[in-house]
Design a protein around this motif. Structure first.
Motif, PDB file in Angstrom:
ATOM      1  N   TYR A  50       0.487  -0.818  -0.134  1.00  0.00           N
ATOM      2  CA  TYR A  50      -0.135  -0.057   0.074  1.00  0.00           C
ATOM      3  C   TYR A  50       1.328   0.993  -0.265  1.00  0.00           C
ATOM      4  CZ  TYR A  50      -4.321  -2.063   0.070  1.00  0.00           C
ATOM      5  OH  TYR A  50      -5.838  -2.843  -0.080  1.00  0.00           O
ATOM      6  N   HIS A  51       1.681   1.354   0.062  1.00  0.00           N
ATOM      7  CA  HIS A  51       2.943   2.568   0.233  1.00  0.00           C
ATOM      8  C   HIS A  51       3.251   2.530  -0.744  1.00  0.00           C
ATOM      9  CE1 HIS A  51       5.902   5.598   1.434  1.00  0.00           C
ATOM     10  NE2 HIS A  51       6.481   4.432   0.649  1.00  0.00           N
ATOM     11  N   HIS A  52       3.606   1.277  -2.062  1.00  0.00           N
ATOM     12  CA  HIS A  52       4.129   1.871  -3.430  1.00  0.00           C
ATOM     13  C   HIS A  52       2.793   2.341  -4.368  1.00  0.00           C
ATOM     14  CE1 HIS A  52       7.937   1.568  -2.526  1.00  0.00           C
ATOM     15  NE2 HIS A  52       8.053   0.442  -1.747  1.00  0.00           N
ATOM     16  N   PHE A  53       1.843   1.455  -4.051  1.00  0.00           N
ATOM     17  CA  PHE A  53       0.675   1.453  -4.985  1.00  0.00           C
ATOM     18  C   PHE A  53      -0.878   1.626  -4.288  1.00  0.00           C
ATOM     19  CE2 PHE A  53       3.624  -1.947  -6.425  1.00  0.00           C
ATOM     20  CZ  PHE A  53       3.420  -1.647  -7.242  1.00  0.00           C
ATOM     21  N   GLY A  54      -1.518   2.513  -5.178  1.00  0.00           N
ATOM     22  CA  GLY A  54      -2.405   3.062  -4.338  1.00  0.00           C
ATOM     23  C   GLY A  54      -3.825   1.981  -4.015  1.00  0.00           C
ATOM     24  N   GLY A  55      -3.846   0.818  -4.176  1.00  0.00           N
ATOM     25  CA  GLY A  55      -3.949  -0.234  -3.879  1.00  0.00           C
ATOM     26  C   GLY A  55      -4.459  -1.563  -4.815  1.00  0.00           C
ATOM     27  N   LYS A  56      -5.527  -2.596  -4.191  1.00  0.00           N
ATOM     28  CA  LYS A  56      -5.237  -3.406  -5.405  1.00  0.00           C
ATOM     29  C   LYS A  56      -5.207  -3.503  -6.635  1.00  0.00           C
ATOM     30  CE  LYS A  56      -7.069  -8.683  -5.476  1.00  0.00           C
ATOM     31  NZ  LYS A  56      -8.210  -9.102  -4.417  1.00  0.00           N
ATOM     32  N   VAL A  57      -6.682  -2.289  -6.712  1.00  0.00           N
ATOM     33  CA  VAL A  57      -6.556  -2.742  -8.428  1.00  0.00           C
ATOM     34  C   VAL A  57      -4.875  -1.819  -9.301  1.00  0.00           C
ATOM     35  CG1 VAL A  57      -7.269  -0.730 -10.696  1.00  0.00           C
ATOM     36  CG2 VAL A  57      -8.230  -2.439  -8.432  1.00  0.00           C
ATOM     37  N   ALA A  58      -4.382  -1.176  -8.586  1.00  0.00           N
ATOM     38  CA  ALA A  58      -2.795  -0.098  -9.121  1.00  0.00           C
ATOM     39  C   ALA A  58      -1.738  -1.479  -9.334  1.00  0.00           C
ATOM     40  CB  ALA A  58      -2.867   0.778  -7.930  1.00  0.00           C
ATOM     41  N   LEU A  59      -2.396  -2.447  -8.619  1.00  0.00           N
ATOM     42  CA  LEU A  59      -1.123  -3.736  -7.601  1.00  0.00           C
ATOM     43  C   LEU A  59      -1.086  -4.496  -9.722  1.00  0.00           C
ATOM     44  CD1 LEU A  59       1.284  -5.313  -7.289  1.00  0.00           C
ATOM     45  CD2 LEU A  59       0.403  -6.002  -5.566  1.00  0.00           C
ATOM     46  N   PHE A  60      -2.511  -4.440  -9.761  1.00  0.00           N
ATOM     47  CA  PHE A  60      -3.031  -5.430 -10.394  1.00  0.00           C
ATOM     48  C   PHE A  60      -2.718  -4.675 -11.956  1.00  0.00           C
ATOM     49  CE2 PHE A  60      -5.938  -5.750 -14.705  1.00  0.00           C
ATOM     50  CZ  PHE A  60      -5.511  -7.599 -14.423  1.00  0.00           C
ATOM     51  N   ARG A  61      -2.542  -2.812 -12.449  1.00  0.00           N
ATOM     52  CA  ARG A  61      -2.082  -2.297 -13.145  1.00  0.00           C
ATOM     53  C   ARG A  61      -0.823  -2.693 -13.703  1.00  0.00           C
ATOM     54  NH1 ARG A  61      -4.585   3.180 -15.030  1.00  0.00           N
ATOM     55  NH2 ARG A  61      -2.750   3.802 -16.431  1.00  0.00           N
ATOM     56  N   ALA A  62       0.088  -2.699 -12.292  1.00  0.00           N
ATOM     57  CA  ALA A  62       1.362  -3.058 -12.687  1.00  0.00           C
ATOM     58  C   ALA A  62       2.362  -4.005 -13.434  1.00  0.00           C
ATOM     59  CB  ALA A  62       2.486  -2.667 -11.615  1.00  0.00           C
ATOM     60  N   ALA A  63       1.338  -5.474 -13.243  1.00  0.00           N
ATOM     61  CA  ALA A  63       1.464  -6.443 -13.364  1.00  0.00           C
ATOM     62  C   ALA A  63       0.879  -6.501 -14.193  1.00  0.00           C
ATOM     63  CB  ALA A  63       1.257  -7.157 -12.645  1.00  0.00           C
ATOM     64  N   PHE A  64       0.104  -5.719 -15.272  1.00  0.00           N
ATOM     65  CA  PHE A  64      -1.029  -6.011 -16.161  1.00  0.00           C
ATOM     66  C   PHE A  64       0.118  -5.443 -17.563  1.00  0.00           C
ATOM     67  CE2 PHE A  64      -3.819  -3.298 -19.085  1.00  0.00           C
ATOM     68  CZ  PHE A  64      -4.525  -4.667 -20.279  1.00  0.00           C
ATOM     69  N   VAL A  65       0.620  -4.194 -16.819  1.00  0.00           N
ATOM     70  CA  VAL A  65       2.027  -3.227 -17.361  1.00  0.00           C
ATOM     71  C   VAL A  65       3.089  -3.983 -17.694  1.00  0.00           C
ATOM     72  CG1 VAL A  65       3.409  -1.204 -18.258  1.00  0.00           C
ATOM     73  CG2 VAL A  65       0.821  -1.175 -16.836  1.00  0.00           C
ATOM     74  N   ARG A  66       3.795  -5.010 -17.188  1.00  0.00           N
ATOM     75  CA  ARG A  66       4.498  -5.861 -18.034  1.00  0.00           C
ATOM     76  C   ARG A  66       4.031  -6.646 -18.308  1.00  0.00           C
ATOM     77  NH1 ARG A  66       8.603  -5.328 -18.464  1.00  0.00           N
ATOM     78  NH2 ARG A  66       9.241  -7.556 -17.054  1.00  0.00           N
ATOM     79  N   GLU A  67       2.923  -7.262 -18.267  1.00  0.00           N
ATOM     80  CA  GLU A  67       3.053  -7.982 -19.907  1.00  0.00           C
ATOM     81  C   GLU A  67       2.927  -8.174 -21.085  1.00  0.00           C
ATOM     82  OE1 GLU A  67       2.079 -11.857 -19.745  1.00  0.00           O
ATOM     83  OE2 GLU A  67       2.198 -11.424 -16.888  1.00  0.00           O
ATOM     84  N   LEU A  68       1.926  -6.412 -20.711  1.00  0.00           N
ATOM     85  CA  LEU A  68       2.074  -5.849 -22.191  1.00  0.00           C
ATOM     86  C   LEU A  68       3.558  -5.238 -23.162  1.00  0.00           C
ATOM     87  CD1 LEU A  68      -0.852  -3.672 -22.161  1.00  0.00           C
ATOM     88  CD2 LEU A  68      -0.788  -6.016 -23.045  1.00  0.00           C
ATOM     89  N   GLU A  69       4.181  -5.606 -21.729  1.00  0.00           N
ATOM     90  CA  GLU A  69       5.886  -4.321 -22.587  1.00  0.00           C
ATOM     91  C   GLU A  69       6.086  -6.373 -23.350  1.00  0.00           C
ATOM     92  OE1 GLU A  69       6.390  -1.442 -19.209  1.00  0.00           O
ATOM     93  OE2 GLU A  69       7.227  -2.754 -18.881  1.00  0.00           O
ATOM     94  N   GLU A  70       6.505  -7.363 -22.429  1.00  0.00           N
ATOM     95  CA  GLU A  70       6.803  -8.377 -22.915  1.00  0.00           C
ATOM     96  C   GLU A  70       6.452  -8.465 -24.069  1.00  0.00           C
ATOM     97  OE1 GLU A  70       7.124 -11.300 -20.138  1.00  0.00           O
ATOM     98  OE2 GLU A  70       8.234 -10.590 -18.774  1.00  0.00           O
TER      99      GLU A  70
END
Lengths: 196, 196
Positions: A50-70
DNA sequence: CCATGTTCCATACTGAGAGTACGTAACTAG
DNA sequence: CTAGTTACGTACTCTCAGTATGGAACATGG
């Protein structure tokens, strides 16, 4: 673990969190996967998340972006090996379908992202990665006189929708390797529709 | 409200619940919509919902099925007005796109269903409604010698994927009525790919 | 029509998990 | 070395899905 700079600490923690998020969200889906579980898998606690990400959705979003980049990088690499624009398109589509064999990619990108982030947001992010690659490929084909002119953004979306569905279909198959050619053949047929 | 049979009581309650579920799930999405809220909107309590449905997912599923039944009926009606198989296909696709202008339909069928029910389950249910109509249309076109032979189930899925994406795109537009023809034109181009 | 069983539904509870408050440790700047 | 900032853990709260239970409405055999 002393003597590290703050940036290093943050990068280390966020990196571990995003990796864990990709694994757990990809394997179990968004809803059943708890923040605590992701944090534990990353070797930290919920507080760090919760310090680094706004919440569960923001964490998911980060994972989503990584998938897309790859996947975007893989698509550009594959398409770059072809000389002919239409061949590059076919090659890119096939590479995307192969990428759909990864369960984590399917779960995060195809299944959960539109529902969790909202369709607009998910597609806006994809617009900077996946869709950009596809759109560029179409533009080159049209500019080279190999494909009919038309509404390219719309066309790219339709192709994208068909590919996503095809990827899910492929993954469901008992023998994906055997079904990939048949699927690619039907996909190619639609791409042929664009030829002048 | 006395003197009613048990079946009447049940039908009344389940009907109210499913209608409320369609409204609330369609407007707010699956996760943020609570069972209590749906029950309240239906004029009953959570107990009634859990008595008639296995849980939140089952209630969503019922709403999903209702949506599919409606759109499938509309598609068959529209397609039935055309004589030529390919014209019927185009007509059906256009009707589907128009149906996507309904926000509730989009949210439940296109956005949440695959994620909530799982892709397999969602498509299996759609197989009895939406996909069946599309598949039948393709088969008629092939049998009539108007469309090329091929892997029809796969082809139907690809078209379906493209249409879903197109429907979302259309809904996002500021002037959907103006964009529908452009979208339908690109969709028709892909359908033309199937012509012999 | 009465007694007994069954279906329907409301109310009260339990547990899990998302998000928050706050304290403390690690780093940074002067 | 000190004051301030950033990183993170711990202990909460609060919402909500799901359960337990009791009672009301209906069904059924006498």
């Amino acid at each position: 673990m002393a003597g590290r700079t703050q940036a290093e600490r943050s990068d280390e923690t966020t990196g571990r969190l995003v990796r864990a998020a990709r694994r757990l969200f990809g394997a179990g889906g968004y809803v059943p996967t708890s923040i605590d579980a992701v944090a534990a898998a990353a070797g930290v606690t919920k507080g760090a998340a919760y310090h680094h990400f706004g919440g569960k959705v923001a964490l998911f979003r980060a994972a989503f972006v990584r998938e897309l980049e790859e996947v975007s990088a893989a698509l550009e690499r594959a398409a770059g090996e072809e000389r002919e624009p239409m061949a590059a398109l076919r090659r890119g589509c096939r590479t995307f379908l192969e990428h759909c064999l990864d369960p984590g990619f399917r779960q995060i990108v195809l299944l959960d992202a539109p529902s969790v982030l909202g369709w607009e947001t998910a597609r806006a992010i994809e617009h900077d990665h996946l869709l950009r690659v596809l759109h560029d490929g179409l533009r080159v084909a049209v500019a080279g006189g190999q494909a009919a002119d038309g509404d390219l953004p719309v066309r790219a979306r339709l192709v994208f929708g068909a590919l996503c569905e095809g990827g899910m279909l492929l993954a469901r198959s008992q023998s994906p390797a055997a079904d990939l050619p048949r699927l690619a053949a039907e996909a190619d047929r639609f791409l042929e529709a664009l030829r002048l």
